[in-house]
Design a protein around this motif. Sequence first.
Motif, short mmCIF file in Angstrom:
data_model
loop_
_atom_site.label_atom_id
_atom_site.label_comp_id
_atom_site.label_asym_id
_atom_site.label_seq_id
_atom_site.Cartn_x
_atom_site.Cartn_y
_atom_site.Cartn_z
N PHE A 92 0.82 -1.21 0.00
CA PHE A 92 0.00 0.00 0.00
C PHE A 92 0.86 1.26 0.00
N SER A 93 1.99 1.23 0.69
CA SER A 93 2.86 2.42 0.73
C SER A 93 3.34 2.78 -0.67
N ALA A 94 3.81 1.78 -1.42
CA ALA A 94 4.25 2.04 -2.79
C ALA A 94 3.08 2.42 -3.69
N THR A 95 1.93 1.80 -3.45
CA THR A 95 0.74 2.09 -4.25
C THR A 95 0.31 3.54 -4.06
N GLY A 96 0.22 3.97 -2.81
CA GLY A 96 -0.22 5.33 -2.54
C GLY A 96 0.72 6.37 -3.11
N ALA A 171 3.29 4.60 -10.67
CA ALA A 171 2.95 5.84 -11.38
C ALA A 171 2.88 5.62 -12.88
N TYR A 172 3.76 4.76 -13.39
CA TYR A 172 3.78 4.48 -14.82
C TYR A 172 2.47 3.87 -15.29
N VAL A 217 -14.51 17.01 -13.62
CA VAL A 217 -14.46 16.29 -12.35
C VAL A 217 -15.03 14.87 -12.45
N PRO A 218 -16.20 14.65 -13.09
CA PRO A 218 -16.68 13.26 -13.21
C PRO A 218 -15.70 12.35 -13.95
N TYR A 219 -15.08 12.88 -15.00
CA TYR A 219 -14.09 12.10 -15.74
C TYR A 219 -12.86 11.84 -14.88
N LEU A 220 -12.49 12.83 -14.07
CA LEU A 220 -11.31 12.68 -13.21
C LEU A 220 -11.48 11.53 -12.24
N PHE A 221 -12.60 11.48 -11.54
CA PHE A 221 -12.77 10.45 -10.52
C PHE A 221 -12.98 9.07 -11.15
N ALA A 222 -13.61 9.03 -12.32
CA ALA A 222 -13.73 7.73 -13.00
C ALA A 222 -12.35 7.19 -13.38
N SER A 223 -11.48 8.08 -13.85
CA SER A 223 -10.13 7.64 -14.21
C SER A 223 -9.28 7.38 -12.98
N LEU A 224 -9.52 8.09 -11.88
CA LEU A 224 -8.77 7.83 -10.65
C LEU A 224 -9.07 6.44 -10.10
N LYS A 225 -10.31 5.99 -10.24
CA LYS A 225 -10.65 4.65 -9.77
C LYS A 225 -9.90 3.59 -10.56
N VAL A 226 -9.80 3.81 -11.86
CA VAL A 226 -9.01 2.88 -12.68
C VAL A 226 -7.53 3.01 -12.33
N GLY A 227 -7.08 4.25 -12.14
CA GLY A 227 -5.67 4.50 -11.87
C GLY A 227 -5.21 3.90 -10.56
N VAL A 228 -6.03 3.95 -9.52
CA VAL A 228 -5.59 3.43 -8.22
C VAL A 228 -5.48 1.91 -8.27
N ALA A 229 -6.38 1.26 -9.01
CA ALA A 229 -6.26 -0.20 -9.17
C ALA A 229 -5.02 -0.56 -9.97
N ALA A 230 -4.76 0.21 -11.03
CA ALA A 230 -3.55 -0.03 -11.83
C ALA A 230 -2.29 0.23 -11.02
N SER A 231 -2.36 1.22 -10.13
CA SER A 231 -1.22 1.53 -9.28
C SER A 231 -0.90 0.37 -8.34
N LEU A 232 -1.94 -0.28 -7.83
CA LEU A 232 -1.72 -1.45 -6.96
C LEU A 232 -1.06 -2.58 -7.75
N VAL A 233 -1.51 -2.79 -8.97
CA VAL A 233 -0.88 -3.81 -9.82
C VAL A 233 0.59 -3.48 -10.04
N LEU A 274 -7.70 -5.06 -0.83
CA LEU A 274 -7.01 -3.77 -0.78
C LEU A 274 -7.43 -2.90 -1.96
N ALA A 275 -7.52 -3.49 -3.15
CA ALA A 275 -7.95 -2.74 -4.33
C ALA A 275 -9.37 -2.22 -4.15
N ALA A 276 -10.25 -3.06 -3.61
CA ALA A 276 -11.63 -2.63 -3.38
C ALA A 276 -11.69 -1.47 -2.39
N LEU A 277 -10.88 -1.54 -1.33
CA LEU A 277 -10.87 -0.46 -0.35
C LEU A 277 -10.35 0.85 -0.96
N LEU A 278 -9.33 0.75 -1.81
CA LEU A 278 -8.78 1.95 -2.44
C LEU A 278 -9.79 2.58 -3.40
N VAL A 279 -10.46 1.76 -4.20
CA VAL A 279 -11.48 2.28 -5.11
C VAL A 279 -12.64 2.89 -4.33
#
Length: 298
Positions: A92-96, A171-172, A217-233, A274-279
């Motif tokens: 989670f530290s690296a993900t965040g 981040a990549y 803003v709606p597009y931002l949060f939709a992409s952030l949900k995808v981004g945080v899951a990708a960040s965990l991967v 963890l991914a579910a909690l982040l999303v």
Amino acid sequence: MNRVLPILTVILAIGVIWYAAAIGMNAQWQNDVYRRAGVENVPITQFVIDSWNQEKPVLPVPHQVAREVWNSTMLVAPDKPRSLIFHAWVTFSATGLGFVFGSLLGIGLAVLIVHNEAMNRSLMPWIVASQTIPILALAPLIVVIGFNVFTGTLGIPTDPARLMSKAIISAYLSFFPVAVGMVKGLRSPEAIQLDLMHTYNATPNQTFWKLRWPASVPYLFASLKVGVAASLVGAIVGELPTGAVAGLGARLLAGSYYSQTTQIWSALVVASILAALLVTAVGLVEKIVNRAMGARPA
């Protein structure tokens, strides 16, 4: 109840398929066990029960995975390397950190692309092309080069350097959905709305903050949900080539080395939780922002 029933139905179907698949995948090993023990004419019920309770099954069943998750979270101190909570915190530290870097980078690139046609023509193709490189091939290069730069050139201690190396991979993976989503969002205002801002003699900054940004803003949060899951991967993948001793990726490696399939599946389950909690956390922030902007609740 109308919302819960479909979810329970899907979970039940997955469970039935999972248990049935475990019988077939564990059957060969179970037959070998009976043959070595000289046991014949085993009742089918006993065969099924034994195939669901092997010590090192090819496919562990849900109750085995659940028991391993319980034992590795509730029965072990969270600061011990045997605890999945310990490994989840490392990941989670690296993900965040990677998610923050990737989101800021994605938003910054989107603003440049929308406001500068030269940037649009030069950056957007490279942003798309960057995602065609397999992350498993790129991760070792990033980790090794990044770690050497952080520890050698910049003199950063080992643990923070390893964390930042994994964060770069996170981040990549996370910047791309944010960049693409924000480009779409910043371009979402219609021509008539932009013309109205020109009528009001609004400056480019005013147009951005009063029209483009709220519309995105709606597009931002939709992409952030995808981004945080990708960040965990990305964080998990970043732990694979480093020989890390902590993190969910390291837990997966250790399980594969010693054929502990139950350990592998338990790490995967914790990663999905963890991914579910982040999303969910991103979704809660979205609701707070929407409420502050005066949007009607869904």
